[in-house]
Design a protein around this motif. Structure first.
Motif, PDB file in Angstrom:
ATOM      1  N   MET A 260       0.821  -1.207   0.000  1.00 26.38           N
ATOM      2  CA  MET A 260       0.000   0.000   0.000  1.00 26.38           C
ATOM      3  C   MET A 260       0.858   1.261   0.000  1.00 26.38           C
ATOM      4  N   SER A 261       2.006   1.207   0.632  1.00 22.02           N
ATOM      5  CA  SER A 261       2.867   2.385   0.647  1.00 22.02           C
ATOM      6  C   SER A 261       3.496   2.638  -0.721  1.00 22.02           C
ATOM      7  N   LEU A 262       3.589   1.616  -1.552  1.00 25.62           N
ATOM      8  CA  LEU A 262       4.125   1.793  -2.896  1.00 25.62           C
ATOM      9  C   LEU A 262       3.159   2.555  -3.804  1.00 25.62           C
ATOM     10  N   THR A 263       1.877   2.508  -3.493  1.00 21.79           N
ATOM     11  CA  THR A 263       0.896   3.162  -4.355  1.00 21.79           C
ATOM     12  C   THR A 263       0.956   4.673  -4.243  1.00 21.79           C
TER      13      THR A 263
ATOM     14  N   HIS B  78       4.436  10.276  -1.258  1.00 19.20           N
ATOM     15  CA  HIS B  78       4.341  10.425   0.187  1.00 19.20           C
ATOM     16  C   HIS B  78       5.066   9.314   0.952  1.00 19.20           C
ATOM     17  N   ALA B  79       5.669   8.383   0.252  1.00 23.99           N
ATOM     18  CA  ALA B  79       6.284   7.235   0.901  1.00 23.99           C
ATOM     19  C   ALA B  79       7.795   7.358   1.019  1.00 23.99           C
ATOM     20  N   GLU B  80       8.327   8.544   0.792  1.00 21.46           N
ATOM     21  CA  GLU B  80       9.774   8.705   0.848  1.00 21.46           C
ATOM     22  C   GLU B  80      10.298   8.321   2.229  1.00 21.46           C
ATOM     23  N   GLY B  81      11.201   7.388   2.259  1.00 23.46           N
ATOM     24  CA  GLY B  81      11.808   6.957   3.508  1.00 23.46           C
ATOM     25  C   GLY B  81      11.014   5.914   4.260  1.00 23.46           C
TER      26      GLY B  81
ATOM     27  N   VAL C  34       9.355   7.119  11.291  1.00 25.41           N
ATOM     28  CA  VAL C  34      10.671   7.739  11.483  1.00 25.41           C
ATOM     29  C   VAL C  34      11.374   7.937  10.141  1.00 25.41           C
ATOM     30  N   GLY C  35      11.310   6.928   9.285  1.00 28.20           N
ATOM     31  CA  GLY C  35      11.938   7.039   7.965  1.00 28.20           C
ATOM     32  C   GLY C  35      11.343   8.161   7.144  1.00 28.20           C
ATOM     33  N   HIS C  36      10.027   8.314   7.192  1.00 25.69           N
ATOM     34  CA  HIS C  36       9.369   9.396   6.460  1.00 25.69           C
ATOM     35  C   HIS C  36       9.783  10.756   7.024  1.00 25.69           C
ATOM     36  N   HIS C  37       9.866  10.847   8.342  1.00 28.05           N
ATOM     37  CA  HIS C  37      10.288  12.102   8.979  1.00 28.05           C
ATOM     38  C   HIS C  37      11.720  12.464   8.583  1.00 28.05           C
TER      39      HIS C  37
ATOM     40  N   LYS D  41      12.977  15.693   6.436  1.00 25.87           N
ATOM     41  CA  LYS D  41      13.985  16.581   7.021  1.00 25.87           C
ATOM     42  C   LYS D  41      15.175  16.750   6.065  1.00 25.87           C
ATOM     43  N   ALA D  42      15.627  15.662   5.468  1.00 24.39           N
ATOM     44  CA  ALA D  42      16.749  15.725   4.524  1.00 24.39           C
ATOM     45  C   ALA D  42      16.372  16.525   3.283  1.00 24.39           C
TER      46      ALA D  42
END
Length: 73
Positions: A15-18, A22-25, A53-56, A60-61
């Motif tokens: 689902m995050s691949l779709t 918005h799925a960066e990280g 955490v990965g998305h945050h 941030k990066a």
């Protein structure tokens, strides 16, 4: 129980691949969190927290990269 957890993680990752924008990280964080959570017997909770955490961290990066590009102009 393990089969259900694996199915939930696979579904969440699919689902995050779709929503690629918005799925960066999220996928990298979910993988790391899932492994860490698996060691503590909480793989699904670890994957969810890792995704957040990965998305945050990716956001941030991205913001820091944009700020650095703006200062170079």
């Amino acid at each position: 129980m393990n089969k259900i957890s694996s199915s939930i993680i696979a579904f969440a990752m699919l689902m995050s691949l779709t929503s690629g924008a918005h799925a960066e990280g999220c996928l990298k964080g979910a993988a790391v969190g899932g492994v860490a959570g698996h060691l503590a017997h909480h793989a699904v909770a670890g994957a969810i927290a890792g995704c957040a955490v990965g998305h945050h961290m990716a956001a941030k990066a991205k913001k820091e990269k944009a700020a650095a590009a703006a200062t170079q102009k």
